[in-house]
Design a protein around this motif. Sequence first.
Motif, PDB file in Angstrom:
ATOM      1  N   PRO A  37       0.813  -1.216   0.000  1.00  0.00           N
ATOM      2  CA  PRO A  37       0.000   0.000   0.000  1.00  0.00           C
ATOM      3  C   PRO A  37       0.849   1.270   0.000  1.00  0.00           C
ATOM      4  N   SER A  38       0.226   2.368  -0.297  1.00  0.00           N
ATOM      5  CA  SER A  38       0.918   3.647  -0.339  1.00  0.00           C
ATOM      6  C   SER A  38       1.610   3.921   0.998  1.00  0.00           C
ATOM      7  N   GLY A  39       2.867   4.348   0.906  1.00  0.00           N
ATOM      8  CA  GLY A  39       3.602   4.722   2.110  1.00  0.00           C
ATOM      9  C   GLY A  39       4.290   3.558   2.811  1.00  0.00           C
ATOM     10  N   GLY A  41       6.944   1.970   1.926  1.00  0.00           N
ATOM     11  CA  GLY A  41       8.414   2.004   1.827  1.00  0.00           C
ATOM     12  C   GLY A  41       8.981   1.483   0.516  1.00  0.00           C
ATOM     13  N   LYS A  42       8.164   1.343  -0.499  1.00  0.00           N
ATOM     14  CA  LYS A  42       8.632   0.774  -1.774  1.00  0.00           C
ATOM     15  C   LYS A  42       9.644   1.700  -2.452  1.00  0.00           C
ATOM     16  N   THR A  43       9.242   2.967  -2.629  1.00  0.00           N
ATOM     17  CA  THR A  43      10.141   3.911  -3.300  1.00  0.00           C
ATOM     18  C   THR A  43      11.422   4.092  -2.502  1.00  0.00           C
ATOM     19  N   THR A  44      11.293   4.193  -1.191  1.00  0.00           N
ATOM     20  CA  THR A  44      12.485   4.373  -0.355  1.00  0.00           C
ATOM     21  C   THR A  44      13.450   3.193  -0.554  1.00  0.00           C
ATOM     22  N   THR A  45      12.910   1.979  -0.619  1.00  0.00           N
ATOM     23  CA  THR A  45      13.756   0.797  -0.833  1.00  0.00           C
ATOM     24  C   THR A  45      14.505   0.913  -2.167  1.00  0.00           C
TER      25      THR A  45
END
Length: 365
Positions: A37-39, A41-45
């Motif tokens: 879900p949004s937030g 941590g996907k982009t951060t990873t």
Amino acid sequence: MNVLELKNVTKKYGEHVAVDGVCLDIEKGKVLSLLGPSGCGKTTTLRIIAGFTSHDSGIVEISGKNVGHLRPYERNVGLLFQDYALFPHLTVAQNVAYGMRYRGTPSSVIPSRIKQMLSLVRMSGMEGRYPAQLSGGQQQRVALARALATDPQIVLLDEPLSALDAKLRVELRIELKEILRSVDATTIVVTHDQEEALSLGDEVVVMQAGKIVQRGTPTQIYAAPADKFVAEFVGRSNWFHGATRDRFTGGVSSYITSEGAEIRAKSAQSEQCGRADLCIRPESIELVEEAAGAIAPDPERNVLTGVVFDVAPLGADVHVVIELPGKTRLLVIRKNIDRIPAVVPGQSVRAVFAASDVLLFSDRR
Ligand SMILES: Nc1ncnc2c1ncn2[C@@H]1O[C@H](COP(=O)(O)OP(=O)(O)OP(=O)(O)O)[C@@H](O)[C@H]1O
Ligand SMILES: [Mg+2]
């Protein structure tokens, strides 16, 4: 050897733990979908892997080497950003060339590489256009060409199809799969679209609140979700809450739901369960008309009687909502081709599903 390995990687923003002890490895040539879900941590990873965000603890290894101290352009990683961020003042060709120039690709090689990349993403002939002169889908292709142009060891795609409408999204998804196969790239695709994740990835990793909650093949994730969150997040589902009443041989237990229905579940873990959440996928349920007569009793089968509340023919599938006693609603998805003529709102109908199709999540977990 693993091309990429994250060992216990953590990243905090103030008190908020965006990535929480993530361990992840990926073999050469594989495509991994990162879903959540949004937030979560996907982009951060991805940014940590690419070197755009520093992590607080843990190790990031590419081909067995710790890359923590390396800058993004020293990592041989191609990243397609979530907003795909093409440079508006650069042409298509200049955008594709950008990473190559930055990484010191010899100038003599660049024109042929641009040509090759644009042909790969079916954008030949558009070299001289500016991003503003392209459709969303075309911009997304250019961003993909840019990410692949340096022939990176690892390709990270952050929501690569997000800007597109539903139909184009499915078309480009199939193309993307082909492109990734043809360049034999080791890839992580981030998406919050479960269908995309299941269709693109050799394996799917589900994240929740900075942590990996399950990793498996698309089939494993869907058919054997590790917990309630994964079951709810991936695919559609009907939920009941119940307490065990009887246990039978062969791992079958019966549960009485809060609405008073009896549901039988067959599962290796059913012995341990007192109270549990029961999940039934809508396509596991068959509808049997009243007119079809009595259904022979079978200890491993569930039969719930209800009334058809709504019928929605959605192209290939029909979504039927059944209202059970106590106003509980049950979503049933059948193929349109199997449509039962008598399934119309107001009709009595029986919802039939196997005990082995009930996913069981004990309250005590
Ligand atoms: N630079 C930042 N400063 C402070 N908090 C941040 C920063 N970047 C991300 N976060 C927070 O970290 C968490 C994870 O963000 P991230 O962008 O990785 O989510 P995501 O899984 O990619 O979500 P989405 O699907 O919406 O893109 C969020 O709570 C977000 O608000
Ligand atoms: Mg994101």
